[in-house]
Write an enzyme that holds these catalytic residues in place. Structure first.
Site, PDB file in Angstrom:
ATOM      1  N   GLY A 118       0.826  -1.198   0.000  1.00  0.00           N
ATOM      2  CA  GLY A 118       0.000   0.000   0.000  1.00  0.00           C
ATOM      3  C   GLY A 118       0.861   1.249   0.000  1.00  0.00           C
ATOM      4  O   GLY A 118       2.021   1.237   0.430  1.00  0.00           O
ATOM      5  N   CYS A 119       0.293   2.346  -0.465  1.00  0.00           N
ATOM      6  CA  CYS A 119       1.068   3.589  -0.591  1.00  0.00           C
ATOM      7  C   CYS A 119       1.498   4.118   0.780  1.00  0.00           C
ATOM      8  O   CYS A 119       2.679   4.403   1.006  1.00  0.00           O
ATOM      9  CB  CYS A 119       0.271   4.635  -1.367  1.00  0.00           C
ATOM     10  SG  CYS A 119      -1.416   4.908  -0.763  1.00  0.00           S
ATOM     11  N   TYR A 120       0.545   4.267   1.712  1.00  0.00           N
ATOM     12  CA  TYR A 120       0.903   4.742   3.047  1.00  0.00           C
ATOM     13  C   TYR A 120       1.869   3.769   3.728  1.00  0.00           C
ATOM     14  O   TYR A 120       2.826   4.176   4.399  1.00  0.00           O
ATOM     15  CB  TYR A 120      -0.343   4.867   3.924  1.00  0.00           C
ATOM     16  CG  TYR A 120      -1.294   5.977   3.571  1.00  0.00           C
ATOM     17  CD1 TYR A 120      -0.881   7.306   3.562  1.00  0.00           C
ATOM     18  CD2 TYR A 120      -2.630   5.701   3.286  1.00  0.00           C
ATOM     19  CE1 TYR A 120      -1.768   8.332   3.265  1.00  0.00           C
ATOM     20  CE2 TYR A 120      -3.531   6.714   3.001  1.00  0.00           C
ATOM     21  CZ  TYR A 120      -3.094   8.031   2.988  1.00  0.00           C
ATOM     22  OH  TYR A 120      -3.977   9.031   2.704  1.00  0.00           O
TER      23      TYR A 120
END
Length: 306
Positions: A118-120
């Site tokens: 995931g990006c975060y």
């Protein structure tokens, strides 16, 4: 002979990003389903049997269905790179963050199933995992993370709302503390305690900052900010995409300068007088946070097939 790749969900934001990046990659042949066949399991199965890697850019339930289809194919099954949340902490899957540890690139090269981060989570794990491994942050330390992303990470509805001027300039969300990236952050940052994660979205298309504030005197050995920076620099020495940068003297940082790249920048802003620090990761939520990371993983997987 070119490697054959099928992007299942090529019309979505991440799928489009991967497709655009693949256009500049020689030696890769993209295969696609006709629009009227995209929900036909027999047509999908036939296509999957003809490719080397399938990249899933689907909602979680649809990704699980396609993985089940692949597993039922036995020796004829392609390898799978899943950009959904469905398998990031699932058994039998390799986490697709090559910079996680020294053996991670080789694990991705040889894995049958790879989950794209995931990006975060990419920003949070990049900041925390080296410091936990170095013993500077205990695994049971109470960690709080806040972050801001461009609205492109929110899917078609959020993108449409912002582009039509129907969304707020800034909004904190997921304040029920159940954000879907938390399990992978906890697992791959090697945290025993579930971190507090407070994300937000701003009125800009893409770009991301992930921040972790730290009371330095609460850490064992009472390290300096420079010690944290040195541990990060040692972990990422020689990395192609991850760089440890000096903190801006202005005490300010913006989220958009890495847009369009697969780069990830890490900084330690510290006050020795106050004995406080803020760890900050900057990345493109559509680059290293999504399609850029997927292409990096795909290239490693195809090396394993070479």
């Amino acid at each position: 002979m070119p490697a054959k790749v099928f992007i299942d969900g090529e019309a979505g934001t991440t799928g489009l990003g991967i497709s655009a990046r693949l256009a500049d990659c020689p030696g890769i042949e993209r295969r696609s389903l006709a629009l009227e066949q995209r929900k036909d399991p027999d047509a999908k199965k036939a296509l999957m049997e003809s490719v080397d890697v399938v990249v899933l850019c689907l909602p979680d339930d649809a990704a699980r269905e396609t993985v089940a289809l692949a597993k039922a194919m036995g020796d004829r099954a392609p390898r799978i790179l899943d950009a959904s949340t469905a398998h990031r902490v699932a058994e039998g899957w390799t986490y697709g963050f090559p910079e996680l540890a020294s053996g991670q690139p080789e694990a991705i090269r040889t894995a049958r199933f790879v989950s794209n981060p995931g990006c975060y989570a990419t920003g949070a794990i990049a900041l925390l995992r080296p410091l936990v491994d170095a013993g500077l942050i205990p695994s049971d330390f109470p960690v709080a993370i806040n972050a801001v992303s461009g609205y492109s990470g929110g899917g078609k509805t959020m993108i449409a709302d912002y582009e039509r001027g129907h969304a707020p300039a800034f909004e904190a969300y997921s304040l029920g503390l159940e954000h879907k990236h938390v399990p992978e952050i906890q697992r791959y940052a090697r945290l025993d305690r579930r971190p507090i994660f407070a994300p937000s979205v701003g009125n800009f298309a893409q770009g991301m900052l992930v921040c972790a504030p730290i009371f330095l005197d609460d850490l064992p050995g009472r390290p300096k900010g420079a010690d944290l920076e040195a541990a990060l620099a040692a972990h990422y020495a020689g990395s192609q995409y991850v760089r440890v940068m000096p903190a801006e003297a202005s005490g300010r940082i913006e989220p958009e300068s890495l847009n369009g790249t697969n780069d990830l920048e890490l900084r330690v802003f510290a006050s020795e007088g106050r004995r406080q620090a803020v760890l900050i990761a900057k990345l493109d939520n559509l680059g290293k946070g999504a399609s850029g990371a997927a292409l990096q993983n795909l290239e490693l997987m195809l090396q394993g097939d070479a």
